[in-house]
Scaffold this motif. Structure first.
Motif, PDB file in Angstrom:
ATOM      1  N   MET A   1      -5.899 -20.910 -11.420  1.00  0.00           N
ATOM      2  CA  MET A   1      -6.654 -19.937 -10.619  1.00  0.00           C
ATOM      3  C   MET A   1      -5.799 -18.711 -10.377  1.00  0.00           C
ATOM      4  O   MET A   1      -4.626 -18.808 -10.018  1.00  0.00           O
ATOM      5  N   SER A   2      -6.355 -17.522 -10.594  1.00  0.00           N
ATOM      6  CA  SER A   2      -5.605 -16.287 -10.392  1.00  0.00           C
ATOM      7  C   SER A   2      -5.416 -16.023  -8.907  1.00  0.00           C
ATOM      8  O   SER A   2      -6.108 -16.587  -8.055  1.00  0.00           O
ATOM      9  N   ALA A   3      -4.449 -15.119  -8.604  1.00  0.00           N
ATOM     10  CA  ALA A   3      -4.204 -14.753  -7.209  1.00  0.00           C
ATOM     11  C   ALA A   3      -5.441 -14.158  -6.568  1.00  0.00           C
ATOM     12  O   ALA A   3      -5.742 -14.397  -5.400  1.00  0.00           O
ATOM     13  N   ALA A   4      -6.209 -13.382  -7.353  1.00  0.00           N
ATOM     14  CA  ALA A   4      -7.395 -12.723  -6.801  1.00  0.00           C
ATOM     15  C   ALA A   4      -8.453 -13.712  -6.374  1.00  0.00           C
ATOM     16  O   ALA A   4      -9.264 -13.428  -5.496  1.00  0.00           O
ATOM     17  N   ALA A   5      -8.467 -14.897  -6.994  1.00  0.00           N
ATOM     18  CA  ALA A   5      -9.526 -15.861  -6.728  1.00  0.00           C
ATOM     19  C   ALA A   5      -9.120 -16.955  -5.747  1.00  0.00           C
ATOM     20  O   ALA A   5      -9.897 -17.856  -5.484  1.00  0.00           O
ATOM     21  N   ARG A   6      -7.905 -16.930  -5.203  1.00  0.00           N
ATOM     22  CA  ARG A   6      -7.473 -17.976  -4.298  1.00  0.00           C
ATOM     23  C   ARG A   6      -8.283 -17.970  -3.015  1.00  0.00           C
ATOM     24  O   ARG A   6      -8.572 -16.915  -2.460  1.00  0.00           O
ATOM     25  N   PRO A   7      -8.633 -19.161  -2.502  1.00  0.00           N
ATOM     26  CA  PRO A   7      -9.392 -19.241  -1.249  1.00  0.00           C
ATOM     27  C   PRO A   7      -8.631 -18.566  -0.106  1.00  0.00           C
ATOM     28  O   PRO A   7      -7.403 -18.624  -0.032  1.00  0.00           O
ATOM     29  N   GLY A   8      -9.363 -17.933   0.800  1.00  0.00           N
ATOM     30  CA  GLY A   8      -8.751 -17.294   1.949  1.00  0.00           C
ATOM     31  C   GLY A   8      -8.264 -15.891   1.688  1.00  0.00           C
ATOM     32  O   GLY A   8      -7.785 -15.216   2.604  1.00  0.00           O
ATOM     33  N   ARG A   9      -8.366 -15.431   0.445  1.00  0.00           N
ATOM     34  CA  ARG A   9      -7.941 -14.071   0.114  1.00  0.00           C
ATOM     35  C   ARG A   9      -9.176 -13.253  -0.247  1.00  0.00           C
ATOM     36  O   ARG A   9     -10.158 -13.785  -0.746  1.00  0.00           O
ATOM     37  N   LEU A  10      -9.094 -11.956   0.026  1.00  0.00           N
ATOM     38  CA  LEU A  10     -10.195 -11.077  -0.331  1.00  0.00           C
ATOM     39  C   LEU A  10      -9.648  -9.905  -1.130  1.00  0.00           C
ATOM     40  O   LEU A  10      -8.905  -9.078  -0.601  1.00  0.00           O
ATOM     41  N   VAL A  11      -9.983  -9.871  -2.390  1.00  0.00           N
ATOM     42  CA  VAL A  11      -9.625  -8.748  -3.244  1.00  0.00           C
ATOM     43  C   VAL A  11     -10.910  -7.996  -3.568  1.00  0.00           C
ATOM     44  O   VAL A  11     -11.878  -8.589  -4.051  1.00  0.00           O
ATOM     45  N   ILE A  12     -10.904  -6.708  -3.269  1.00  0.00           N
ATOM     46  CA  ILE A  12     -12.076  -5.867  -3.525  1.00  0.00           C
ATOM     47  C   ILE A  12     -11.706  -4.841  -4.587  1.00  0.00           C
ATOM     48  O   ILE A  12     -10.778  -4.054  -4.409  1.00  0.00           O
TER      49      ILE A  12
ATOM     50  N   THR B   1       1.526  -4.249 -14.277  1.00  0.00           N
ATOM     51  CA  THR B   1       2.260  -5.156 -13.404  1.00  0.00           C
ATOM     52  C   THR B   1       2.314  -4.638 -11.974  1.00  0.00           C
ATOM     53  O   THR B   1       2.142  -5.405 -11.015  1.00  0.00           O
ATOM     54  N   ARG B   2       2.528  -3.330 -11.802  1.00  0.00           N
ATOM     55  CA  ARG B   2       2.577  -2.748 -10.454  1.00  0.00           C
ATOM     56  C   ARG B   2       1.263  -2.975  -9.716  1.00  0.00           C
ATOM     57  O   ARG B   2       1.249  -3.308  -8.527  1.00  0.00           O
ATOM     58  N   GLN B   3       0.167  -2.772 -10.421  1.00  0.00           N
ATOM     59  CA  GLN B   3      -1.140  -2.908  -9.783  1.00  0.00           C
ATOM     60  C   GLN B   3      -1.457  -4.358  -9.446  1.00  0.00           C
ATOM     61  O   GLN B   3      -1.973  -4.668  -8.364  1.00  0.00           O
ATOM     62  N   ARG B   4      -1.150  -5.262 -10.370  1.00  0.00           N
ATOM     63  CA  ARG B   4      -1.427  -6.679 -10.107  1.00  0.00           C
ATOM     64  C   ARG B   4      -0.547  -7.227  -8.998  1.00  0.00           C
ATOM     65  O   ARG B   4      -0.962  -8.098  -8.228  1.00  0.00           O
ATOM     66  N   ARG B   5       0.676  -6.725  -8.903  1.00  0.00           N
ATOM     67  CA  ARG B   5       1.571  -7.146  -7.828  1.00  0.00           C
ATOM     68  C   ARG B   5       0.980  -6.741  -6.476  1.00  0.00           C
ATOM     69  O   ARG B   5       1.020  -7.507  -5.511  1.00  0.00           O
ATOM     70  N   PHE B   6       0.421  -5.547  -6.403  1.00  0.00           N
ATOM     71  CA  PHE B   6      -0.200  -5.088  -5.162  1.00  0.00           C
ATOM     72  C   PHE B   6      -1.392  -5.966  -4.804  1.00  0.00           C
ATOM     73  O   PHE B   6      -1.573  -6.358  -3.651  1.00  0.00           O
ATOM     74  N   ALA B   7      -2.205  -6.298  -5.799  1.00  0.00           N
ATOM     75  CA  ALA B   7      -3.402  -7.108  -5.561  1.00  0.00           C
ATOM     76  C   ALA B   7      -3.069  -8.531  -5.149  1.00  0.00           C
ATOM     77  O   ALA B   7      -3.900  -9.217  -4.539  1.00  0.00           O
ATOM     78  N   ALA B   8      -1.859  -8.996  -5.463  1.00  0.00           N
ATOM     79  CA  ALA B   8      -1.483 -10.390  -5.208  1.00  0.00           C
ATOM     80  C   ALA B   8      -0.954 -10.631  -3.800  1.00  0.00           C
ATOM     81  O   ALA B   8      -0.484 -11.730  -3.503  1.00  0.00           O
ATOM     82  N   GLN B   9      -1.043  -9.660  -2.916  1.00  0.00           N
ATOM     83  CA  GLN B   9      -0.557  -9.848  -1.548  1.00  0.00           C
ATOM     84  C   GLN B   9      -1.314 -10.989  -0.868  1.00  0.00           C
ATOM     85  O   GLN B   9      -2.481 -11.253  -1.190  1.00  0.00           O
ATOM     86  N   PRO B  10      -0.657 -11.676   0.069  1.00  0.00           N
ATOM     87  CA  PRO B  10      -1.211 -12.910   0.635  1.00  0.00           C
ATOM     88  C   PRO B  10      -2.648 -12.831   1.121  1.00  0.00           C
ATOM     89  O   PRO B  10      -3.453 -13.721   0.852  1.00  0.00           O
ATOM     90  N   GLY B  11      -3.010 -11.786   1.861  1.00  0.00           N
ATOM     91  CA  GLY B  11      -4.365 -11.716   2.394  1.00  0.00           C
ATOM     92  C   GLY B  11      -5.371 -11.066   1.479  1.00  0.00           C
ATOM     93  O   GLY B  11      -6.574 -11.099   1.727  1.00  0.00           O
ATOM     94  N   GLY B  12      -4.871 -10.440   0.413  1.00  0.00           N
ATOM     95  CA  GLY B  12      -5.754  -9.721  -0.493  1.00  0.00           C
ATOM     96  C   GLY B  12      -5.479  -8.227  -0.434  1.00  0.00           C
ATOM     97  O   GLY B  12      -4.486  -7.778   0.159  1.00  0.00           O
ATOM     98  N   ALA B  13      -6.356  -7.442  -1.002  1.00  0.00           N
ATOM     99  CA  ALA B  13      -6.152  -5.995  -1.065  1.00  0.00           C
ATOM    100  C   ALA B  13      -7.425  -5.323  -1.550  1.00  0.00           C
ATOM    101  O   ALA B  13      -8.330  -5.982  -2.092  1.00  0.00           O
ATOM    102  N   VAL B  14      -7.456  -4.013  -1.376  1.00  0.00           N
ATOM    103  CA  VAL B  14      -8.524  -3.182  -1.928  1.00  0.00           C
ATOM    104  C   VAL B  14      -7.866  -2.213  -2.907  1.00  0.00           C
ATOM    105  O   VAL B  14      -6.904  -1.533  -2.559  1.00  0.00           O
ATOM    106  N   LEU B  15      -8.373  -2.174  -4.133  1.00  0.00           N
ATOM    107  CA  LEU B  15      -7.849  -1.259  -5.141  1.00  0.00           C
ATOM    108  C   LEU B  15      -9.000  -0.456  -5.716  1.00  0.00           C
ATOM    109  O   LEU B  15     -10.093  -1.003  -5.948  1.00  0.00           O
ATOM    110  N   ASP B  16      -8.763   0.837  -5.938  1.00  0.00           N
ATOM    111  CA  ASP B  16      -9.788   1.621  -6.615  1.00  0.00           C
ATOM    112  C   ASP B  16      -9.196   2.289  -7.846  1.00  0.00           C
ATOM    113  O   ASP B  16      -8.003   2.566  -7.910  1.00  0.00           O
TER     114      ASP B  16
END
Length: 217
Positions: A1-12, A105-120
């Protein structure tokens, strides 16, 4: 499971063309959900700015590859990354596969933060965070987007014309959509939000509704 799809995290993931309103909506979503926000377009503008500062031809892919692997994200105040010229330059370097690979890699690292992230950006839902639970593709007609950008640039004191901005918008759309590597397009599971006839508040409300719908699902 990818970091973006982990339960308890919200990636937008918020994608869309220039001046569609995606940045404004992404910031609103980040504030609403208490998540960190990344305007990935600024990374491409940093690469372009570093190249211009070093005297490189903005079309020099070899120089761009060297820059993308060495630039310091903290070295560029945001005012040096805004404006018509740097936006056009960023669109040029963004079409280079080596630049996109270097920033991945820079962008995916940002998205992988524990609670999630918003990227545009242009390829968040398709390439950077393909498993993000909430994906929006924000758009508007070229004419509406040109009017928005014209108002913004005039407010900064730039000497621009509406016709010139519209031509820029159409040229950037063609370049972003036609590039071979990570072209601008809506992810298959993204919800399209057309902001042409919406106020900022209406668009923000619609965006939150889309995210809530995805969270419920």
């Amino acid at each position: 499971m990818s970091a973006a799809a982990r339960p308890g995290r919200l990636v937008i993931a918020v994608d869309g063309p220039a001046a569609s309103g995606k940045g404004t909506l992404a910031r609103r979503l980040a504030a609403h959900y208490g998540l960190p926000y990344l305007d990935t377009g600024l990374l491409y503008r940093m690469v372009a700015r570093a190249m211009l500062d070093a005297g490189h031809d903005i079309h020099d892919a070899v120089a761009a590859e060297q820059v993308v692997n060495s630039f310091d994200e903290t070295a560029f105040p945001e005012e040096r990354l805004r404006g018509r010229e740097i936006g056009e330059a960023a669109s040029v370097v963004a079409a280079m596969p080596a630049v996109r690979a270097g920033l991945l890699t820079r962008q995916r690292r940002f998205a992988a933060q524990p609670g999630g992230a918003v990227l545009d950006g242009r390829d968040i839902g398709t390439v950077i965070c393909p498993e993000a639970p909430a994906k929006l593709f924000v758009t508007a007609t070229p004419e509406v987007r040109a009017a928005r950008r014209h108002k913004e640039l005039i407010g900064r004191g730039e000497a621009v014309t509406l016709d010139g901005i519209l031509a820029d918008i159409r040229r950037r759309d063609a370049r972003d959509s036609g590039r071979s590597d990570a072209p601008l397009k809506a992810a298959e599971d993204a919800i399209v939000l057309d902001t042409s006839a919406l106020t900022v508040e209406e668009a923000a409300s619609a965006a939150i509704g889309i995210v809530e719908g995805r969270r419920a699902a």
